[in-house]
Scaffold this motif. Structure first.
Motif, PDB file in Angstrom:
ATOM      1  N   VAL A  17      54.841  42.775 -51.473  1.00 62.85           N
ATOM      2  CA  VAL A  17      55.977  42.468 -52.344  1.00 62.85           C
ATOM      3  C   VAL A  17      55.467  41.691 -53.554  1.00 62.85           C
ATOM      4  O   VAL A  17      54.791  40.671 -53.413  1.00 62.85           O
ATOM      5  CB  VAL A  17      57.050  41.656 -51.597  1.00 62.85           C
ATOM      6  CG1 VAL A  17      58.215  41.335 -52.531  1.00 62.85           C
ATOM      7  CG2 VAL A  17      57.546  42.412 -50.372  1.00 62.85           C
ATOM      8  N   GLU A  18      55.805  42.197 -54.737  1.00 59.78           N
ATOM      9  CA  GLU A  18      55.431  41.537 -55.985  1.00 59.78           C
ATOM     10  C   GLU A  18      56.663  41.411 -56.871  1.00 59.78           C
ATOM     11  O   GLU A  18      57.347  42.414 -57.124  1.00 59.78           O
ATOM     12  CB  GLU A  18      54.342  42.331 -56.708  1.00 59.78           C
ATOM     13  CG  GLU A  18      53.037  42.423 -55.931  1.00 59.78           C
ATOM     14  CD  GLU A  18      51.997  43.294 -56.632  1.00 59.78           C
ATOM     15  OE1 GLU A  18      52.303  43.804 -57.742  1.00 59.78           O
ATOM     16  OE2 GLU A  18      50.897  43.470 -56.078  1.00 59.78           O
ATOM     17  N   ARG A  23      59.837  42.979 -55.515  1.00 58.96           N
ATOM     18  CA  ARG A  23      59.863  44.429 -55.297  1.00 58.96           C
ATOM     19  C   ARG A  23      58.728  44.838 -54.360  1.00 58.96           C
ATOM     20  O   ARG A  23      57.597  44.342 -54.479  1.00 58.96           O
ATOM     21  CB  ARG A  23      59.723  45.175 -56.615  1.00 58.96           C
ATOM     22  CG  ARG A  23      59.810  46.689 -56.453  1.00 58.96           C
ATOM     23  CD  ARG A  23      59.794  47.423 -57.783  1.00 58.96           C
ATOM     24  NE  ARG A  23      59.916  48.860 -57.566  1.00 58.96           N
ATOM     25  CZ  ARG A  23      61.064  49.506 -57.418  1.00 58.96           C
ATOM     26  NH1 ARG A  23      62.195  48.826 -57.472  1.00 58.96           N
ATOM     27  NH2 ARG A  23      61.096  50.795 -57.210  1.00 58.96           N
ATOM     28  N   ALA A  24      59.037  45.743 -53.427  1.00 56.82           N
ATOM     29  CA  ALA A  24      58.006  46.297 -52.554  1.00 56.82           C
ATOM     30  C   ALA A  24      57.157  47.274 -53.353  1.00 56.82           C
ATOM     31  O   ALA A  24      57.695  48.224 -53.948  1.00 56.82           O
ATOM     32  CB  ALA A  24      58.645  46.996 -51.360  1.00 56.82           C
ATOM     33  N   SER A  35      56.339  40.329 -43.098  1.00 57.42           N
ATOM     34  CA  SER A  35      56.168  40.414 -44.551  1.00 57.42           C
ATOM     35  C   SER A  35      56.948  39.331 -45.287  1.00 57.42           C
ATOM     36  O   SER A  35      57.031  39.365 -46.526  1.00 57.42           O
ATOM     37  CB  SER A  35      56.618  41.797 -45.029  1.00 57.42           C
ATOM     38  OG  SER A  35      55.946  42.828 -44.311  1.00 57.42           O
ATOM     39  N   SER A  92      62.104  36.577 -48.936  1.00 59.17           N
ATOM     40  CA  SER A  92      63.537  36.846 -49.044  1.00 59.17           C
ATOM     41  C   SER A  92      64.218  36.314 -47.788  1.00 59.17           C
ATOM     42  O   SER A  92      63.826  36.673 -46.667  1.00 59.17           O
ATOM     43  CB  SER A  92      63.805  38.344 -49.186  1.00 59.17           C
ATOM     44  OG  SER A  92      65.196  38.600 -49.311  1.00 59.17           O
ATOM     45  N   ILE A 140      65.418  42.843 -52.153  1.00 55.86           N
ATOM     46  CA  ILE A 140      64.072  43.353 -52.403  1.00 55.86           C
ATOM     47  C   ILE A 140      64.194  44.746 -52.999  1.00 55.86           C
ATOM     48  O   ILE A 140      64.786  45.648 -52.393  1.00 55.86           O
ATOM     49  CB  ILE A 140      63.230  43.419 -51.121  1.00 55.86           C
ATOM     50  CG1 ILE A 140      63.081  42.034 -50.492  1.00 55.86           C
ATOM     51  CG2 ILE A 140      61.848  44.023 -51.400  1.00 55.86           C
ATOM     52  CD1 ILE A 140      62.207  41.084 -51.270  1.00 55.86           C
ATOM     53  N   LEU A 173      62.606  49.012 -51.495  1.00 59.96           N
ATOM     54  CA  LEU A 173      62.407  48.940 -50.047  1.00 59.96           C
ATOM     55  C   LEU A 173      63.686  49.350 -49.333  1.00 59.96           C
ATOM     56  O   LEU A 173      64.768  48.831 -49.626  1.00 59.96           O
ATOM     57  CB  LEU A 173      62.021  47.519 -49.635  1.00 59.96           C
ATOM     58  CG  LEU A 173      61.766  47.269 -48.143  1.00 59.96           C
ATOM     59  CD1 LEU A 173      60.581  48.099 -47.640  1.00 59.96           C
ATOM     60  CD2 LEU A 173      61.506  45.785 -47.888  1.00 59.96           C
TER      61      LEU A 173
END
Length: 531
Positions: free
Chosen positions: A223-224, A227-228, A264, A281, A491, A494
């Protein structure tokens, strides 16, 4: 390595999704499966179900947390770890659930998930060989469904006994009406298991844009900036990162999908922090709302040599093997189930909440071996449980099994339903149709009669039915994990597309609903209708 879509888990939903997304030749699809190839001959012979279960191969072989209401017993929880996932090792029963299951999802605020909305996806998936109503069944899809027919005298007696007990004959329990007793439909065609891998992947492995990678254990979603963007995967002892230009879609099922989210950093932030996982998240609903069916067996001896135990003899066993190898017919082409009944546990219940599946042999409760005598048994399942459990992490180690606590029977209503289900099963077995065959009741047995005695029997003998769902619940409330388009809240890029998104467990087996979810997810991702 980059792809447009990375799909984690090659089970029922994952195979369907990979097939549909890779229909667009412009899009690169990677399908990741921690298990291996499905070459084991026991996978493909329906009669190989018993040795498959006994071996423990092709499974994660999880176990539950001690179940307080089941005498603190730890239950075995096999989950598919092979191409095809659970569809390669399950009992092959074709079961959609009921229309009300999906209407209930829509009523909870999940637009697009009513029965009218999902029926086209069931039909698109199906090649329903028994025929049936064309308005309700598909006949040109990749998933072949056949009907072994009701041939064994015990199965015929069961259907007659159900009618004598007041339960109507129903030729298609996945059709217009659910209630009643009728023939079983199976994910079997021409004497072979028809898994999701057989239906969706094997005929299309040559697609240049579909990369199916086996032995690939996903450790983490990357995740960056909210966003996945890919996944970290372990293959042959090496860790590497795969990037997704479009989306990452989790299809790991009711246990593995929430586990991977939590690993994650997506889950309850305080709990993850205590494990040393950096939260990305805060979604407290991840791993909550766990639902599964609980089941046990009512076992009956018979006075005639008509059960499948007859094939244990060397001569009949050899004949059965030859019949299967040459003709793909006979007992090895069947799982030993020909008839099923969906009934209501109480008159005031509006829809069937008990499923009785007749098994034409006697097995021990763990399904690891045959009992050495002629008989049959009913698999008694409470299909609308009220109890809720959770999946949590035991540690931040991706190789460590998660903690799966179903909290079976924590809602007292489930015990009432189960007890009534056993009583109704006994009532059916006591009908005149079984008079020519009926021997002693072996389980629960004649000493178990009062409500307290039946309850004690349930606590000592009930087991999981391997239909885990609900742990990445679809909805719009604070406990929801995904929205009605299966997007993980908070997110980008994803989604989750498997039984974990079910807000409530369907009233039947979960393989076909999982396939439907994969089919529908493909259209949600590609933003097209089912037409």
């Amino acid at each position: 390595m980059n792809a447009d879509y990375i799909i984690v888990g090659a089970g029922a939903a994952g195979c369907a999704l990979a097939h549909r997304l890779s229909e667009d030749s412009r899009r690169k699809v990677i399908l990741l499966e921690a298990g291996g190839a499905d070459r084991d001959p026991f996978i493909h012979a329906p009669g190989g179900l018993m040795p498959l279960l006994m071996s423990g191969k092709h499974s994660w072989n999880y176990t539950s947390a001690p179940q307080t209401e089941l005498n603190d017993r730890i239950l075995f929880l096999p989950r598919g770890k092979v191409l095809g996932g659970g569809s390669s090792i399950n009992g092959m029963i074709y079961d959609r659930g009921t229309p009300s299951d999906y209407d209930r999802w829509a009523a909870l605020g999940n637009s697009g998930w009513s029965y009218a909305d999902v029926l086209p996806y069931f039909k698109r998936a199906e090649n329903y060989e028994p025929g049936g109503d064309a308005l309700l069944h598909g006949h040109s899809g990749p998933v072949r469904i056949s009907r072994p027919g009701v041939h064994n005298p015990l199965a015929k007696a069961f259907l007659q006994a159900c009618e004598q007990a007041g339960y109507p004959y129903n030729d298609d329990t996945n059709g217009a009406a659910r209630e009643g007793a009728g023939p079983v439909d199976m994910f079997v065609s021409a004497g072979r298991r028809w898994s999701a891998a057989t239906a969706y992947i094997k005929p299309f492995r040559s697609r240049s844009n579909l990369d199916v990678r086996l032995g690939a254990h996903v450790l983490k979603i990357l995740v960056e900036n909210g966003r996945a963007v890919g996944v970290r995967v372990r293959e042959k002892g090496q860790d590497l990162d795969l990037r997704a230009d479009g989306e990452v879609i989790l299809c790991g099922g009711g246990i593995n999908s929430p586990q991977l989210l939590m690993l994650s950093g997506i889950g309850d932030a305080s709990t993850l922090s205590q494990l040393g996982i950096n939260p990305v998240s805060n979604l407290p609903g991840v791993g909550q709302n766990l639902q599964d069916h609980l089941s046990l067996y009512v076992k009956q001896a018979v006075t005639q040599s008509v059960s499948h135990y007859q094939y244990v003899s060397p001569l009949k066993g050899a004949l059965a093997l030859g019949q299967y190898l040459v003709l793909r017919k006979g007992p090895l082409a069947s799982t030993g189930m020909e008839a099923v009944a969906y009934i209501r546990s109480q008159p005031n219940v509006t829809e069937p909440d008990i499923k009785l599946s007749l098994v034409l042999a006697l097995m021990n409760d763990e399904l690891t071996g045959l009992m050495p005598r002629h008989g049959f048994m009913a698999h008694v399942c409470v299909v609308r449980p009220h109890s809720r459990g959770q999946v949590t992490l035991a540690s931040p180690d991706p190789q460590a099994a998660p903690v799966v606590d179903h909290r079976y029977l924590s809602d007292a209503r489930d015990m009432v339903d189960f007890r009534n289900g056993i009583k109704m099963c006994r009532r059916i077995f006591g009908q005149a149709a079984f008079d020519p065959y009926r021997g002693d009741e072996l389980s629960p047995g004649p000493s178990v009669q009062t409500d307290n005695e039946i309850d004690a029997f349930i606590r000592a003998n009930a087991n999981a039915d391997y239909h885990t769902a609900g742990t990445c619940k679809m909805g719009s409330d604070d406990d929801s994990v995904v929205d009605a388009r299966l997007r993980v809240r908070g997110i980008g890029g994803l989604r989750v597309a498997d039984t974990s998104v079910m807000p409530t467990l369907v009233g039947g087996n979960t393989n076909m609903p999982a396939i439907m979810i994969g089919e529908k997810a493909a259209d949600l991702i590609r933003e097209r209708s089912h037409a």
